[in-house]
Scaffold this motif. Structure first.
Motif, mmCIF file in Angstrom:
data_model
loop_
_atom_site.group_PDB
_atom_site.id
_atom_site.type_symbol
_atom_site.label_atom_id
_atom_site.label_comp_id
_atom_site.label_asym_id
_atom_site.label_seq_id
_atom_site.Cartn_x
_atom_site.Cartn_y
_atom_site.Cartn_z
ATOM 1 N N SER A 161 49.767 -7.054 25.696
ATOM 2 C CA SER A 161 48.442 -6.499 26.065
ATOM 3 C C SER A 161 48.040 -7.005 27.442
ATOM 4 O O SER A 161 48.128 -8.343 27.584
ATOM 5 C CB SER A 161 47.551 -6.904 25.118
ATOM 6 N N GLY A 162 47.648 -6.302 28.374
ATOM 7 C CA GLY A 162 47.206 -6.650 29.647
ATOM 8 C C GLY A 162 48.293 -6.906 30.650
ATOM 9 O O GLY A 162 47.882 -7.257 31.677
ATOM 10 N N LYS A 200 50.484 -1.991 31.593
ATOM 11 C CA LYS A 200 51.284 -0.734 31.406
ATOM 12 C C LYS A 200 50.594 0.632 31.627
ATOM 13 O O LYS A 200 50.939 1.596 32.336
ATOM 14 C CB LYS A 200 51.692 -0.633 29.695
ATOM 15 N N SER A 201 48.974 0.727 31.316
ATOM 16 C CA SER A 201 48.274 1.774 31.357
ATOM 17 C C SER A 201 48.004 1.847 32.686
ATOM 18 O O SER A 201 48.186 3.065 33.343
ATOM 19 C CB SER A 201 47.066 1.622 30.546
ATOM 20 N N SER A 202 47.900 0.858 33.626
ATOM 21 C CA SER A 202 47.747 0.856 34.935
ATOM 22 C C SER A 202 48.898 1.388 35.723
ATOM 23 O O SER A 202 48.745 2.606 36.443
ATOM 24 C CB SER A 202 47.461 -0.452 35.612
HETATM 25 N N1 LIG Z 1 39.165 -0.863 35.630
HETATM 26 C C1 LIG Z 1 39.790 -1.810 35.697
HETATM 27 N N2 LIG Z 1 39.021 -2.923 36.543
HETATM 28 C C2 LIG Z 1 39.323 -4.188 36.588
HETATM 29 N N3 LIG Z 1 40.461 -4.637 36.116
HETATM 30 C C3 LIG Z 1 41.218 -3.751 35.342
HETATM 31 C C4 LIG Z 1 40.849 -2.429 35.067
HETATM 32 N N4 LIG Z 1 41.685 -1.771 34.303
HETATM 33 C C5 LIG Z 1 42.598 -2.796 33.919
HETATM 34 N N5 LIG Z 1 42.093 -3.947 34.438
HETATM 35 C C6 LIG Z 1 42.955 -5.287 34.404
HETATM 36 O O1 LIG Z 1 44.230 -4.908 34.693
HETATM 37 C C7 LIG Z 1 45.253 -5.553 33.800
HETATM 38 C C8 LIG Z 1 46.031 -4.503 33.177
HETATM 39 O O2 LIG Z 1 45.264 -3.747 32.505
HETATM 40 P P1 LIG Z 1 46.223 -2.437 31.551
HETATM 41 O O3 LIG Z 1 45.109 -1.799 30.827
HETATM 42 O O4 LIG Z 1 46.908 -1.580 32.546
HETATM 43 O O5 LIG Z 1 47.155 -3.292 30.385
HETATM 44 P P2 LIG Z 1 47.939 -2.754 29.263
HETATM 45 O O6 LIG Z 1 49.249 -3.267 29.364
HETATM 46 O O7 LIG Z 1 48.036 -1.202 29.199
HETATM 47 O O8 LIG Z 1 47.313 -3.360 27.896
HETATM 48 P P3 LIG Z 1 47.227 -2.740 26.566
HETATM 49 O O9 LIG Z 1 48.781 -3.062 26.254
HETATM 50 O O10 LIG Z 1 45.985 -3.656 25.958
HETATM 51 O O11 LIG Z 1 46.895 -1.273 26.700
HETATM 52 C C9 LIG Z 1 44.273 -6.399 32.848
HETATM 53 O O12 LIG Z 1 44.272 -7.675 33.060
HETATM 54 C C10 LIG Z 1 42.780 -5.750 33.063
HETATM 55 O O13 LIG Z 1 41.874 -6.667 32.775
#
Ligand SMILES: Nc1ncnc2c1ncn2[C@@H]1O[C@H](COP(=O)(O)OP(=O)(O)OP(=O)(O)O)[C@@H](O)[C@H]1O
Ligand SMILES: [Mg+2]
Lengths: 253, 255
Positions: free
Chosen positions: A43-44, A47-49
């Protein structure tokens, strides 16, 4: 429909100054047309980014993302997106939801109707054409969301943990259905999941990411025949490879 | 079903309480009996001025309607502007936030000086009063439209403008409707105030006239008439809302 997705040295930063967060560094991967690629990672890890950049909701801070020869500069009908929450338009019926894409893209009414009928058939919800989202179960909603994303005949489908909110049984059913749809439509799929089982069951390749900063640790080619038997030795062996790499991604050193 | 029983029951109870007290008062003379008329006396009083009732109701409704329409058009339009554009938000919102706390009745004397004692000053005051709540609700509804839905629309190929008209605005409909309902209530509220102060017809004026005649029963009738008309009006709006927003999960379904 035969366009590759290419990410080359992609970086992403959120915020600036003190609040600067480096979400992704130097991410490179090429996804071939028609391929099913999953991304797993703690998590974090971003991936979503990553997916939001491919979808065009975010622009990268460095590097390039190309679909075919075109750089991605914003959201577009060539990439269908399915979100973790169904994101259906609640004031539109199932039919209106599915036809939204073709409609804003100026399809003729005849073509829209034909496309909607075809998709309703594909997801087995022909009887619910005029139902409102609130009248559907979670699994049905996510099916409609998939149909809506497919309606424009996109080059690729981007799915961010689309089944995470469903119960185990429904999830299993939708996984089979997604494979059937993928085989039938030949769409490229980029699929984000937390589940090693899901990634192993569905994908041609699995990209494993690590966090702080987010990068792709490795990409595993599964080379498993389809349909897959979850109890076969090959499957369990492939699952173990993904799982071990993910473990390394989650506890570095 | 049991909802209906409770609702009818509570209205009946209050009504009976009033009736009972007015009868008691006629015997015990806590107050002069004419001060607390019983329901039949109030109906009789209404019967006495029956030739004036339809035209009073009509003229009042026209005033409310005109003021409300002006408020709704302006409120929704400016609310959409503020909700979608940062520049518009910074230009429009501060001005309205300063005007908003001023009670609309404070403007009536000014409007009367500017526009005379005719319909215009009353209609404008009603518009002024109900505008704000419509504006604020539209603004909030549009401003905080679900970003996930906007993203979904954009990824399906909708351009910015199309995504506002097909997604942003419809998703704000519940808030806009709340604004319209509250705005209509507000319009009705200041209508009566305006007619008490500056009119020679209409439902509010009839109460004022009864006051000059020391006819408490007619005043009761006037108040009851306003209540009934308002109830019907807001009820109709509520009905319309339920029909147009049938897609929305209701409170009972959400449980
Ligand atoms: N809008 C935003 N502004 C600032 N930081 C962000 C923003 N969106 C995400 N982040 C940061 O970017 C990093 C990646 O976030 P992301 O949501 O892409 O993770 P993820 O792999 O999808 O997590 P999860 O598995 O929990 O969904 C994290 O450290 C998060 O805190
Ligand atoms: Mg995520």
């Amino acid at each position: 429909m035969s366009v590759n997705l290419t990410l080359a040295n992609v970086d992403l930063e959120y915020g600036s100054g003190k609040e600067r967060v480096i979400a992704l560094t130097d991410v490179s991967i090429q996804i071939k047309a028609g391929e099913f690629v999953s991304i797993v990672g703690p998590s974090g890890c971003g991936k979503s980014s990553l997916m939001n950049m491919v979808a065009g909701f975010l622009s990268c801070s460095g590097g390039t993302i190309k679909l075919g020869n075109e750089s991605i500069s914003g959201p577009g009908a060539d990439r269908g997106v399915v979100f973790q929450e169904h994101a259906l338009f609640p004031w539109m019926t199932v039919k209106q939801n599915i036809s939204y894409g073709p409609k804003v893209n100026g399809w003729s009414k005849k073509n829209i109707d034909a496309r909607v009928a075809e998709l309703l058939d594909l997801i087995g919800l022909a009887g619910f054409a005029n139902a409102w989202p609130k009248q559907l179960s979670g699994g049905m909603k996510q099916r409609v969301a998939i149909a809506r994303a497919l309606a424009n005949r996109p080059e690729m489908l981007l799915m961010d943990e689309p089944f995470a909110a469903l119960d185990a049984q429904t999830r299993r059913m939708l996984q089979d259905e997604l494979l059937r749809i993928w085989e039938k439509t030949g769409t490229t799929i980029l699929f984000i999941t937390h589940s090693i089982d899901e990634a192993t069951l569905l994908s041609d390749r699995v990209a494993v990411m690590k966090a702080n900063p987010g990068e792709i640790l490795d990409v595993i080619s599964l080379n498993l025949p389809r349909p897959r038997d979850e109890n076969s030795n090959e499957f369990l062996e492939a699952r173990r490879r993904v799982s071990e790499l993910l473990k390394r991604a989650s506890n570095p050193i | 079903m049991s909802n209906t029983i409770l609702r009818v029951g509570s209205v009946t109870f209050v009504f009976a309480l009033w009736w009972g007290f007015s009868i008691l008062n006629q015997h015990m003379k806590f107050f002069p009996p004419a001060m607390i008329p019983s329901p039949p006396e109030v109906i009789e009083a209404g019967w006495g001025i029956r030739d004036k009732v339809p035209s009073d109701v009509l003229i009042s409704l026209i005033r409310v309607f005109e003021g409300f329409v002006i408020a709704a058009v302006l409120g929704i339009f400016l609310g959409c502007l503020s909700g979608t554009s940062r520049v518009a938000e910074n230009l429009i919102d501060p001005v309205l936030e300063i005007l908003r706390p001023i009670p609309p009745l404070a403007f009536l004397p000014i409007f009367i000086i500017w526009f005379g004692l005719g319909e215009l000053s009353k209609v404008l005051m009603i518009a002024f009063a109900s505008f704000f709540i419509i504006y604020v609700n539209t603004y909030q509804g549009v401003r905080y439209a679900d970003p996930l839905l906007m993203r979904a629309a954009r990824s399906l190929g909708a351009k910015k403008r199309a995504s506002f008209f097909t997604i942003g605005l419809p998703s704000a409909m519940p808030e806009i409707f709340t604004g319209l309902r509250l705005g209509a209530g507000m319009a009705f509220f200041v209508l009566v105030a305006a007619e008490l102060l500056a009119a020679d017809n209409g439902m509010g004026f009839r109460i004022q006239e009864a006051r000059w005649q020391f006819r408490v029963d007619r005043m009761f009738f006037g108040a009851a008439l306003i209540g009934v008309v308002g109830f019907v009006l807001l009820g109709a709006l509520r009905r319309l809302e339920i029909r147009l927003l049938a897609w929305k999960p209701s409170r009972d379904e959400a449980r």
